[in-house]
Design an enzyme around this catalytic site. Structure first.
Site, PDB file in Angstrom:
ATOM      1  N   ASP A   1     -33.099  26.496  47.847  1.00 20.76           N
ATOM      2  CA  ASP A   1     -33.458  27.003  49.492  1.00 20.76           C
ATOM      3  C   ASP A   1     -33.244  28.758  50.018  1.00 20.76           C
ATOM      4  OD1 ASP A   1     -33.321  24.856  50.712  1.00 20.76           O
ATOM      5  OD2 ASP A   1     -31.209  24.316  51.328  1.00 20.76           O
TER       6      ASP A   1
ATOM      7  N   LYS B   1     -22.778  33.197  26.260  1.00 20.79           N
ATOM      8  CA  LYS B   1     -23.240  34.353  25.973  1.00 20.79           C
ATOM      9  C   LYS B   1     -22.767  35.080  26.820  1.00 20.79           C
ATOM     10  CE  LYS B   1     -26.566  31.166  25.738  1.00 20.79           C
ATOM     11  NZ  LYS B   1     -26.074  30.784  24.390  1.00 20.79           N
TER      12      LYS B   1
ATOM     13  N   HIS C   1     -20.638  27.890  23.158  1.00 19.20           N
ATOM     14  CA  HIS C   1     -21.547  28.376  23.343  1.00 19.20           C
ATOM     15  C   HIS C   1     -22.683  29.053  24.789  1.00 19.20           C
ATOM     16  CE1 HIS C   1     -25.758  26.955  25.338  1.00 19.20           C
ATOM     17  NE2 HIS C   1     -26.524  26.589  23.548  1.00 19.20           N
TER      18      HIS C   1
ATOM     19  N   HIS D   1     -35.950  29.888  27.145  1.00 15.40           N
ATOM     20  CA  HIS D   1     -34.398  29.828  27.021  1.00 15.40           C
ATOM     21  C   HIS D   1     -33.683  30.242  28.592  1.00 15.40           C
ATOM     22  CE1 HIS D   1     -30.373  30.551  24.137  1.00 15.40           C
ATOM     23  NE2 HIS D   1     -30.778  29.723  24.844  1.00 15.40           N
TER      24      HIS D   1
ATOM     25  N   ASP E   1     -16.340  48.055  28.010  1.00 17.73           N
ATOM     26  CA  ASP E   1     -15.133  49.036  28.595  1.00 17.73           C
ATOM     27  C   ASP E   1     -13.811  48.194  29.472  1.00 17.73           C
ATOM     28  OD1 ASP E   1     -15.506  50.920  27.138  1.00 17.73           O
ATOM     29  OD2 ASP E   1     -16.600  51.993  28.307  1.00 17.73           O
TER      30      ASP E   1
ATOM     31  N   LYS F   1     -32.547  29.314  31.647  1.00 15.48           N
ATOM     32  CA  LYS F   1     -31.708  28.433  33.137  1.00 15.48           C
ATOM     33  C   LYS F   1     -31.393  28.912  34.376  1.00 15.48           C
ATOM     34  CE  LYS F   1     -29.735  27.567  28.506  1.00 15.48           C
ATOM     35  NZ  LYS F   1     -30.160  28.303  27.374  1.00 15.48           N
TER      36      LYS F   1
END
Length: 381
Positions: A148, A305, A303, A141, A310, A143
């Site tokens: 370089d 995450k 979508h 999952h 704090d 990404k």
């Protein structure tokens, strides 16, 4: 009667397969964290702006482009990116593309329709059933893009039209992504090599102020997230498209709320899967009764995450706040205390909360049979 016996046997097999697969998977964790590295980051919450930056970075590549995505759609956005990668390969740039075999299945089926000459492409995590349903479910999952060895992109955006606000229902698409530079990029490169070559990596170096990547290939996510939650003294913010935590993580949240920590959760009002909302309601109701603030985004699809502790410690990446991400999927997150990330992220959250409704217990009512069925399927799978 025979049908019921067969159903019971299948459920038992699925449960045993889950427990055996989970135990085996946890035994492979090396428990080694990447160290905290010096670096700088730019925060993105708009797919159009982020995609433009990614394309610009790739266009400037002189040596290598390594990309890893869960979803790479064979649509206009995917075709445009493939054309860019092919052009860079013609210039002599080493281009590698690693995609999940389930998440990017449409591209895998259509790959012959595109010019991919010069690009090395792999599809990870075969979906073929080889005796274990747990292994079939375990998806890559992550990404991650490394250019370089100097620039890295990590976050929630995939490659596809929906991430550019072009989905007929789930638009505008809300997501969080980071563009990283500095020493932290070397660990991003090692993480790509881990998944490309399927070999363990050696992490070394002293801790520095800045950023730390956390890979579920090395670290048990459930334990790690509980460790972050336990640090909270005053507030916790959780943003996730899915909220179906494990019992261990849910107990950690309940403990923090009982100790007076303010908990705020932001989830989508419009789901992209029919079972995820009712499956989350029993957890959200319990937290609501304890005094947590629960919001549903009403404008577009949420979508992102993110976990903010704090207002000082931020976790952004690919991990959803659900059992699949916590226990099964291969995920990659970035931890930081850098205000240059936390402040724009908080501003983005504030904008999303303005487009959200605060839920009450009445809002979380659903037919008991539907809720139970959704929870059971989510719990088993």
């Amino acid at each position: 009667m025979k049908v019921l016996i067969w159903i019971a046997a299948i459920c038992l097999w699925l449960r045993l397969d889950w427990l055996i697969g989970l135990k085996r998977d946890r035994q492979t964790k090396c428990g080694t964290h990447y160290p905290c590295r010096q670096g700088e980051a730019a925060f993105f919450d708009d797919g159009v702006v982020w995609m433009k930056q990614l394309e610009e970075d790739c266009a400037l590549a002189s040596a290598s482009i390594d990309m890893m995505f869960y979803i790479f759609q064979p649509d206009d956005a995917g075709k445009r990116m493939l054309e860019l990668l092919v052009n860079k390969a013609r210039e002599g740039v080493k281009v590698r593309l690693l995609l999940d075999s389930v998440g990017s299945r449409p591209l895998r089926k259509a790959i012959k329709q595109f010019n991919t000459k010069g690009i090395s492409i792999k599809f990870s995590r075969s979906a073929l059933f080889k005796g274990s349903w747990f292994d079939v479910q375990k998806r890559n999952h992550k990404k991650l893009t490394v250019i370089d060895g100097k620039v890295a992109h990590v976050g929630g955006f995939n490659i596809g039209r929906e991430y550019l606000h072009l989905h007929p229902v789930l638009s505008p698409w809300r997501d969080y992504h980071l563009r990283l530079t500095g020493n932290i990029v070397q660990d991003c490169g090692q993480e790509f090599e881990r998944d490309w070559s399927l070999k363990e990596v050696q992490t070394d170096g002293k801790n520095e102020d800045g950023y730390q990547i956390v890979s579920s290939s090395a670290v048990d996510q459930e334990t790690f997230i509980c460790g972050l939650l336990s640090k909270a003294k005053s507030s916790i913010f959780i943003g996730s498209p899915y909220f179906i935590p494990t019992s261990t993580v849910f107990d950690c949240l309940m403990d923090r709320v009982k100790r007076g920590v303010r908990l705020t959760i932001l989830v989508p009002g419009t789901p992209d899967h029919p079972l995820v909302q009712p499956a989350s309601y029993r957890y959200l109701r319990a937290l609501l009764q304890m005094g947590a603030d629960i919001y549903q985004l009403q404008h577009g699809f949420y979508h992102a995450k993110v976990l903010l502790i704090d207002d000082e410690l931020c976790d952004i990446g690919t991990m959803n706040f659900d059992r699949r991400s916590l226990l099964i999927n291969e995920e990659l997150n970035v931890i930081t205390r850098d205000r240059s990330v936390i402040e724009p992220m908080k501003e983005s959250v504030a904008e999303d909360l303005m487009q959200s409704v605060q839920l009450t217990e009445d809002d979380l009512k659903v037919k008991p049979l539907k809720e139970s069925a959704a929870w059971c399927i989510g719990h088993l799978l």
